[in-house]
Design a protein around this motif. Sequence first.
Motif, short mmCIF file in Angstrom:
data_model
loop_
_atom_site.label_atom_id
_atom_site.label_comp_id
_atom_site.label_asym_id
_atom_site.label_seq_id
_atom_site.Cartn_x
_atom_site.Cartn_y
_atom_site.Cartn_z
N VAL A 173 0.75 -1.31 -0.01
CA VAL A 173 -0.06 -0.03 -0.13
C VAL A 173 0.88 1.30 0.04
O VAL A 173 0.69 2.23 -0.91
CB VAL A 173 -0.98 -0.03 1.27
CG1 VAL A 173 -1.74 1.41 1.47
CG2 VAL A 173 -1.95 -1.02 1.07
N LYS A 174 1.98 1.29 0.74
CA LYS A 174 3.04 2.35 1.03
C LYS A 174 3.47 2.75 -0.57
O LYS A 174 3.73 3.76 -1.08
CB LYS A 174 3.89 2.16 1.96
CG LYS A 174 3.34 2.42 3.30
CD LYS A 174 4.55 2.15 4.32
CE LYS A 174 4.17 2.28 5.79
NZ LYS A 174 5.16 2.15 6.87
N SER A 193 -4.76 5.92 1.70
CA SER A 193 -4.54 6.17 2.97
C SER A 193 -5.42 5.67 4.00
O SER A 193 -5.30 5.30 4.86
CB SER A 193 -4.74 7.87 2.99
OG SER A 193 -4.47 7.95 4.39
N ALA A 194 -6.79 5.54 3.36
CA ALA A 194 -7.73 5.17 4.20
C ALA A 194 -7.65 3.55 4.30
O ALA A 194 -7.87 2.88 5.39
CB ALA A 194 -9.24 5.42 3.49
N LEU A 195 -7.03 2.97 3.44
CA LEU A 195 -6.74 1.67 3.28
C LEU A 195 -5.72 1.19 4.29
O LEU A 195 -5.61 0.45 5.15
CB LEU A 195 -6.52 1.05 1.83
CG LEU A 195 -6.30 -0.41 1.83
CD1 LEU A 195 -7.19 -1.35 2.32
CD2 LEU A 195 -5.63 -0.87 0.54
N GLN A 196 -4.40 2.30 4.21
CA GLN A 196 -3.47 1.66 5.25
C GLN A 196 -4.05 2.07 6.58
O GLN A 196 -3.56 1.39 7.39
CB GLN A 196 -2.50 3.15 4.78
CG GLN A 196 -1.17 2.86 5.21
CD GLN A 196 -0.15 3.88 5.04
OE1 GLN A 196 -0.23 4.37 3.80
NE2 GLN A 196 1.00 4.28 5.81
N ILE A 197 -4.82 3.00 6.81
CA ILE A 197 -5.11 3.11 8.34
C ILE A 197 -6.01 1.91 8.72
O ILE A 197 -5.83 1.47 9.76
CB ILE A 197 -6.10 4.52 8.24
CG1 ILE A 197 -5.47 5.74 8.04
CG2 ILE A 197 -6.97 4.18 9.54
CD1 ILE A 197 -4.01 5.99 9.41
N LYS A 198 -6.93 1.47 7.67
CA LYS A 198 -7.74 0.30 8.25
C LYS A 198 -6.66 -1.06 8.60
O LYS A 198 -6.97 -1.68 9.58
CB LYS A 198 -8.44 -0.29 6.87
CG LYS A 198 -9.67 -1.11 7.41
CD LYS A 198 -10.77 -1.26 6.34
CE LYS A 198 -11.96 -1.76 6.79
NZ LYS A 198 -13.04 -1.93 5.82
#
Length: 255
Positions: A131-132, A160-165
């Motif tokens: 993701v990064k 960003s939302a996926l990374q947070i999740k």
Amino acid sequence: MIFPIIIILIVSLVVVAIVVNALQQHKEKIEAEKRTEIAKQKSVIDETEDILMTVDTIPVSQRLVAVLQNRILNALKIMYELNPSIPELKQRIKQSQDRLKMVDMESPPPSHDNFVLPDSDKMVIQYIQAVKKFRSLLRSEHAKGKVDTQLYSLEDRQLSALQIKVNVETLAKRGNSALQSNMLGSARQYFEKAIAALEAQNQPDQYNIERKAALEERLKVIQDNLRNANAKDRQKKQEEERDELDELFAPKKKW
């Protein structure tokens, strides 16, 4: 008369040799720069193809896939311009163009609702790294002017939302595992970190709101259990101290 002519010829030959040497060095420098640039573009292609291999497991939009496919196509074109004699480049350019045409730009972005965290920690780390990497490549293409700001903002927000999740669910998973092992202190720390990650978001979505509420409820239960455990420990300690005092001041038995 002959001697000056000889001198002139010698000087001329020296000048010619210097010019020829300079031209040769310049040519070698250009060739070296071409090889360096070709190697750089090949690295760009390899890097992008590697990250595109993860699109089956990571919910990214077709627009982002198109951005990365276009990145590969641009790199191939640069390589061809630098060295048209590389035999397979024409074919690879055509294949890249065909793949780009197959991307459905109108397809809606995938939902994160069905997101499932990988089982092993190793897979989770690879997922986060992927993701990064998507965000890094998207940012690079935007900086080069290959992606307009509106599309960049939209796609980066999704990533960003996926990374947070992924981050939050990983912490929640570890918190639950610690809780099952009756490691209340560790569980509390994991849940607190997950809540802090959610609170750091400027524009919380439905997932952030609902997950934060659920984690806060779990954290409250843990904190209550810790307070009860501490209260029991204090009570037990007080009883032990009282027993010692009772024994110390108890009337001595007469024998």
